[in-house]
Scaffold this active site. Structure first.
Site, PDB file in Angstrom:
ATOM      1  N   CYS A   1     -33.234  13.646  -9.533  1.00 34.39           N
ATOM      2  CA  CYS A   1     -32.670  14.995  -9.625  1.00 34.39           C
ATOM      3  C   CYS A   1     -31.697  15.051  -8.461  1.00 34.39           C
ATOM      4  CB  CYS A   1     -33.759  16.054  -9.465  1.00 34.39           C
ATOM      5  SG  CYS A   1     -33.108  17.731  -9.282  1.00 34.39           S
ATOM      6  N   THR A   2     -30.488  15.499  -8.708  1.00 37.47           N
ATOM      7  CA  THR A   2     -29.477  15.422  -7.636  1.00 37.47           C
ATOM      8  C   THR A   2     -29.778  16.377  -6.473  1.00 37.47           C
ATOM      9  OG1 THR A   2     -28.088  16.881  -8.974  1.00 37.47           O
ATOM     10  CG2 THR A   2     -27.603  14.522  -9.050  1.00 37.47           C
ATOM     11  N   HIS A   3     -30.749  17.278  -6.662  1.00 36.28           N
ATOM     12  CA  HIS A   3     -31.158  18.114  -5.528  1.00 36.28           C
ATOM     13  C   HIS A   3     -32.048  17.333  -4.556  1.00 36.28           C
ATOM     14  CE1 HIS A   3     -29.792  21.485  -7.989  1.00 36.28           C
ATOM     15  NE2 HIS A   3     -29.969  22.289  -6.954  1.00 36.28           N
TER      16      HIS A   3
ATOM     17  N   GLU B   1     -32.446  24.565  -2.968  1.00 31.28           N
ATOM     18  CA  GLU B   1     -31.431  25.630  -3.040  1.00 31.28           C
ATOM     19  C   GLU B   1     -31.624  26.628  -1.900  1.00 31.28           C
ATOM     20  OE1 GLU B   1     -28.810  26.556  -5.274  1.00 31.28           O
ATOM     21  OE2 GLU B   1     -28.941  24.575  -6.207  1.00 31.28           O
TER      22      GLU B   1
ATOM     23  N   CYS C   1     -25.863  15.847 -12.559  1.00 27.97           N
ATOM     24  CA  CYS C   1     -27.126  16.533 -12.807  1.00 27.97           C
ATOM     25  C   CYS C   1     -27.919  15.647 -13.749  1.00 27.97           C
ATOM     26  CB  CYS C   1     -26.839  17.889 -13.438  1.00 27.97           C
ATOM     27  SG  CYS C   1     -28.294  18.743 -14.052  1.00 27.97           S
ATOM     28  N   ASN C   2     -29.112  15.275 -13.353  1.00 26.25           N
ATOM     29  CA  ASN C   2     -29.924  14.397 -14.207  1.00 26.25           C
ATOM     30  C   ASN C   2     -30.338  15.095 -15.496  1.00 26.25           C
ATOM     31  OD1 ASN C   2     -31.037  11.777 -12.549  1.00 26.25           O
ATOM     32  ND2 ASN C   2     -30.462  13.460 -11.211  1.00 26.25           N
TER      33      ASN C   2
ATOM     34  N   ASP D   1     -22.984  20.542 -11.793  1.00 26.52           N
ATOM     35  CA  ASP D   1     -24.446  20.552 -11.660  1.00 26.52           C
ATOM     36  C   ASP D   1     -24.893  21.997 -11.870  1.00 26.52           C
ATOM     37  OD1 ASP D   1     -27.106  19.691 -10.920  1.00 26.52           O
ATOM     38  OD2 ASP D   1     -26.792  20.572  -8.943  1.00 26.52           O
ATOM     39  N   SER D   2     -26.215  22.194 -11.884  1.00 27.22           N
ATOM     40  CA  SER D   2     -26.720  23.560 -11.999  1.00 27.22           C
ATOM     41  C   SER D   2     -26.551  24.331 -10.682  1.00 27.22           C
ATOM     42  CB  SER D   2     -28.202  23.531 -12.376  1.00 27.22           C
ATOM     43  OG  SER D   2     -28.931  22.874 -11.369  1.00 27.22           O
TER      44      SER D   2
HETATM   45  N1  DGL Z   1     -29.841  18.932  -9.988  1.00 29.89           N
HETATM   46  C1  DGL Z   1     -30.209  18.911 -11.351  1.00 29.89           C
HETATM   47  C2  DGL Z   1     -30.805  17.617 -11.790  1.00 29.89           C
HETATM   48  O1  DGL Z   1     -30.354  16.594 -11.280  1.00 29.89           O
HETATM   49  C3  DGL Z   1     -30.795  20.139 -11.961  1.00 29.89           C
HETATM   50  C4  DGL Z   1     -31.914  20.825 -11.305  1.00 29.89           C
HETATM   51  C5  DGL Z   1     -32.264  22.092 -12.042  1.00 29.89           C
HETATM   52  O2  DGL Z   1     -31.387  22.940 -12.177  1.00 29.89           O
HETATM   53  O3  DGL Z   1     -33.416  22.209 -12.507  1.00 29.89           O
HETATM   54  O4  DGL Z   1     -31.639  17.545 -12.657  1.00 29.89           O
END
Ligand code: DGL
Length: 288
Positions: free
Chosen positions: A187-189, A155, A76-77, A13-14
């Site tokens: 978004c996985t966050h 984050e 990560c989406n 992921d990011s």
């Molecule tokens: N967690 C990621 C996602 O699912 C990326 C979020 C990001 O870095 O912008 O999209």
């Protein structure tokens, strides 16, 4: 040579968002080894171009290949939306993303066929959720909302904070007017902010977090390809390895607050060392 069934699974992921998927893999596939990479130096991905996200994803895949992974989960989406198809074409082992699983669940649980999707600007702009949802529910009306501020809040660890509530409230307003009964946390966050989403969206909206289904999909994929681990590895035996491109200490603290096991070490690497080709792009500027 192809990696054997006792090789690790690569997850990336990011940043910390993919840990929501890693956590589910640890719970559902406790016998599997895992190598996680969080691209904390280059986050967020959600505001970057398709080409950049593909380039970053290729570098990470190249790094994970040095760890001899047997499969990769793009947790990560944004990277799933932009890079999954490319990566799948380039690799000889299984690679899965998170969008398909979320769309499958949302398409099945909605009762009024009005589904909201929150995600990064890239994920929402890519239209990939709409495309995937139509496959599972052709009556679905899909309403997307980009929520670019939420990755930074997650984050930062502001998971239960009035500022986060205010921001989520502003973002969800448009979707609430559409009478959605299902909301994909695309978004996985965002599952890290689940309680805030629940508070704002209310009991009548089902929140979909694809992590659980992704882990199940991974299990059946490994089974079907004869790649499930058949060896006991104790936690001490480097079962899980964590790598980031920056701020290892902060990542470690966060990971230990949400994972079922305490991790002892996070290594920082220079991910640019894994560039796959000489990549230079020139774009002519438009005259104003
Ligand atoms: N967690 C990621 C996602 O699912 C990326 C979020 C990001 O870095 O912008 O999209």
């Amino acid at each position: 040579m192809a990696a054997g069934s006792n090789a690790p699974i690569g997850v990336f992921d990011s940043g910390v968002g993919g840990l929501t998927v890693a956590r589910e893999i640890m719970r559902q596939l406790p016998e599997e080894r895992m190598v996680y990479f969080g691209d904390t130096a280059r986050l967020p991905y959600g505001s970057k171009s398709r080409n950049t996200v593909i380039r970053f994803s290729r570098q990470i895949v190249r790094f994970l290949k040095t760890k001899e992974v047997k499969a990769i989960v793009i947790a990560c989406n944004t990277a799933t939306a932009y890079a999954l198809e490319e990566i799948q074409k380039e690799l000889e082992f299984p690679v899965i993303g998170v969008i398909d699983a979320a769309a499958r669940v949302a398409g099945a649980v909605t009762e009024n066929n009005r589904i909201g999707v929150v995600g990064t600007t890239a994920t929402i702009g890519s239209g990939m959720y709409e495309k995937a949802l139509k496959q599972y529910n052709d009556k679905a009306k899909v309403y997307g909302k980009a929520c670019p501020l939420l990755v930074s809040l997650a984050e930062e660890g502001w998971l239960h904070d009035t500022v986060t509530e205010e921001v989520v409230g502003r973002y969800l307003k448009d979707l609430q007017y559409k009478s959605i009964d299902t909301l994909i946390l695309g978004c996985t966050h965002y599952p890290l902010l689940r309680s805030t989403f629940h508070k704002i969206a209310g009991d009548n909206v089902t929140l979909v977090n694809p992590a659980y289904e992704v882990a199940m999909e991974l299990r059946s994929l490994l089974d079907s390809q004869g790649l499930s681990c058949n060896e006991e590895v104790g936690l001490a035996g480097k079962k899980y390895e964590f790598f980031v491109s920056d701020a290892a200490e902060k990542f470690c603290e966060f990971a230990n607050s949400i994972l079922p096991y305490d991790i002892e070490a996070v290594q920082q690497i220079n991910i640019e060392d894994f560039e796959t080709e000489d990549f230079r792009e020139e774009t002519a500027c438009r005259k104003m």
